[in-house]
Design a protein around this motif. Structure first.
Motif: not given
Length: 680
Positions: A10-29, A47-50
């Motif tokens: 999981i990235p740790s740079h200052p601009f990274y927002q893990p919640e966005i990848d959490g939302l991506r997970a819902i979309a791709i699944m 999910g593509v629209d997400i």
């Protein structure tokens, strides 16, 4: 630094927002589950629209962090970053999928050429336009068997990526410090999104494929994400308490997930709700909001990080499975595991390393390198698709007249060409205005014929020429004129929202009325149309009303022709071979286990509501008779592509009868004509 102990750090740079990848997970699944089995998650494809909304948000966020650069550096930075982010994984997926897929797809299949052509279009960022131009139905079997249908959404995003940075540069010239740094961009994005939404709304009613594939009709979804980040950076909203913010976010996720379970028949409305919910979530995202904790779970975030590779590779696995072992409850665990293994390998070995590796220092060199790589890969696909045609295929060719393109074959009579698709069919909107005449499209001398038969319909009438010409073979004093309009409705007045809607209107409003003027008392009109879409697996109020509308229009048409003494023969439903989820060619291959054939009894039960309604019309009008060739095309207890003797009854996956199947149905047509004439 990111941890090196995990496969997907999981990235740790200052601009990274893990919640966005959490939302991506819902979309791709959601997308993957839908593509495995649409009945489980009917609107999972949304999910593509997400993803679209997230892309607008993330890309805009990235761009405004670089807006202090001059316009040249600004554009070079953005486009070089997109190349490093998207190209390596896409190219590797396309090359591997092509080489493996062509082991199992015959060069005679339409999906063979469609796949490599779509692959090349995907590399150019225009696969959505190619698929639209090919009149592809995203929910149809043709799309399901194309190796690269999933790249349509990448085309939409890449076209957005071309124009949006330039749009921001132009807006920067109008920047007003008083209203906020990005007020002008905010207003422009809002206006363009409204225009895009209105365009989408209009297209959804008239051309669903264009509404689905075109970037201008999708701009409003990406624009929603852009608007949120621009608004956030233009106006500092007061800090809201965690409680109301968390409730809003929780409700948005609940509604968003709930909409994925709604029938795809309501996708136009579901899409709007999902876009709004996604935008609201992006606005509310805050690591301190406890209600969003599920989106911060590490395993969910890691699925989101894999989303791009998962999106690419899940489709490769599913399409190749459809050509081979099929998708069943027994294969799903293996296929699901394979998808994740390929995605992890792609992310760990290709996507992530290439994105972070040392490319040419100059951003312009990165872009040039990317373009050259795209051209080389496109040349490779073209070479494999043409020069190696058939060399990779491990199966066998087993049917001579196969594929939808065979509908355009010419027909001869006494060594003379008497029927050509060029003169007798309408195949796309370019044919609007074409004149179809008795002279060009008839078997026999129509002027001196004792009985004139006129066949109209969709592509089914072109597929069944061998059956229709048997009328002239049986009575040389008669003539048979055969016309066809791809995608035509079975009768005038039926709403047609297909890619052939314009052609259909011209066919029923201009061509058919002119042809009918040549029919006399005692002549016969044959309507040969695939009406199986009136017989869904499960009847609903909507499908029952659809049948009622068809019968009402047919009844009016029958009454009009009855006044002129003209008889009508209407072809009823045929076997539901499209639902077998395989093709005639693939059904005979050693590696194919996918044909899910329906039994004859189940098929007859399924078409009963339509068939009985047509028989009722036959009882009420002496000049109307139902042609039933079902048993000719399904001679056994199970409806298959072939007879038990190996004779092919269908030429393609769209249920067009083969020449052999058409000939077998000739006796049923002759009997129907005999019965009708006895009633006139």
């Amino acid at each position: 630094m990111a941890s090196k102990k995990t496969i997907v750090p999981i990235p740790s740079h200052p601009f990274y927002q893990p919640e966005i990848d959490g939302l991506r997970a819902i979309a791709i699944m959601a997308v993957i589950v839908n593509h495995f089995n649409a009945q489980i998650l009917p609107s999972g494809f949304l999910g593509v629209d997400i993803f679209f909304v997230i892309s607008g948000f993330v890309v805009t966020s990235s761009l405004i962090r670089q807006d202090k650069q001059n316009w040249k550096s600004f554009l070079l930075f953005f486009y070089s970053k997109r190349i490093k982010r998207l190209l390596p994984a896409l190219i590797s997926c396309i090359i591997v999928t092509t080489l493996v897929g062509y082991l199992f797809i015959s060069p005679s299949e339409i999906s063979y050429s469609a796949s490599w052509s779509t692959g090349i279009a995907a590399l150019a960022g225009i696969s959505n336009l190619y698929l639209l131009n090919q009149e592809t139905n995203y929910f149809g079997q043709g799309a399901e068997l194309n190796l690269f249908t999933q790249t349509w959404s990448l085309g939409v995003e890449e076209q957005f990526y071309i124009i949006f940075p330039i749009l921001l540069i132009l807006c920067s010239l109008l920047r007003t410090k008083k209203a906020g740094d990005y007020a002008s961009a905010l207003v422009v994005v809002l206006i363009l999104s409204i225009i895009s939404f209105l365009y989408y709304s209009d297209l959804s009613k008239t051309n669903t494929s264009a509404a689905f594939f075109l970037m201008p009709a999708r701009f409003w979804e990406l624009g929603a994400g852009c608007f949120i980040i621009l608004f956030r950076n233009s106006y500092q909203a007061p800090q809201s308490r965690e409680y109301p913010k968390g409730i809003i976010a929780l409700l948005s996720i609940a509604v968003l997930i709930g909409m994925l379970f709604v029938s795809k028949d309501f996708q136009a409305h579901s899409r709007i709700i999902i876009v709004i919910c996604t935008a609201v979530l992006l606005w509310t995202f805050d690591k301190t909001t406890r209600s969003m904790s599920m989106l911060f779970y590490k395993w969910i975030v890691r699925i989101g990080l894999l989303s791009y590779s998962l999106y690419l590779w899940h489709w490769s696995v599913l399409v190749i499975s459809r050509w081979t072992i099929g998708i069943t409850k027994w294969t799903i665990p293996i296929q699901g595991a394979l998808i994740f293994i390929l995605a992890i390998l792609s992310y760990s070995w290709i996507e992530n390393p290439f994105r972070r590796s040392q490319w040419p220092r100059k951003k312009s060199d990165v872009i040039i390198f990317g373009i050259i790589t795209l051209l080389v890969t496109s040349a490779f696909l073209f070479y494999v698709g043409n020069n190696l045609k058939g060399y990779l295929f491990t199966g066998k060719e087993s049917i001579k007249v196969a594929g939808v393109w065979s509908l355009s074959d010419s027909w001869t009579h006494k060594d003379k060409i008497v029927w050509t698709a060029e003169k007798c069919t309408l195949q796309n909107d370019e044919d609007i205005g074409k004149r179809i005449s008795f002279s060009d499209c008839s078997f026999g001398d129509w002027q001196s014929a004792t009985t004139r038969y006129l066949a109209i319909g969709d592509s089914s009438s072109a597929a069944e020429i061998a059956m229709l010409k048997s009328l002239h073979d049986d009575d040389v004093n008669s003539s048979v004129t055969i016309t066809s309009s791809w995608g035509a409705s079975p009768v005038r007045g039926i709403l047609n929202t297909s890619s052939w809607s314009g052609t259909n209107t011209y066919y029923w409003e201009d061509v058919i009325p002119e042809l009918l003027t040549h029919l006399r008392d005692g002549d016969v009109l044959l309507i040969i149309d695939n009406v199986n879409n009136y017989s869904p697996v499960k009847q609903t109020e909507k499908s029952r009303n659809k049948i009622l509308t068809l019968i009402e229009r047919l009844e009016q048409f029958t009454q009009d022709l009855d006044q002129k003494g003209i008889g009508i023969i209407f072809q009823t439903g045929t076997p539901f071979i499209k639902d077998a989820n395989c093709t005639p060619l693939s059904s005979a291959q050693w590696f194919n286990l996918t044909c899910n054939y329906l039994s004859k009894s189940a098929s007859l039960s399924r078409r009963a509501p339509l068939h009985n309604a047509l028989l009722d019309l036959q009882e009420r009008y002496q000049n109307f008779y139902v042609l039933d060739i079902f048993h000719d095309l399904c001679p056994g207890s199970v409806c298959k592509y072939t007879t038990d003797d190996g004779v092919y009854l269908f030429r393609d996956k769209y249920a067009h009868p083969s020449v052999e199947g058409s000939k077998l149905a000739s006796e049923s047509l002759l009997q129907a004509v005999h019965e009708l004439k006895g009633r006139l």
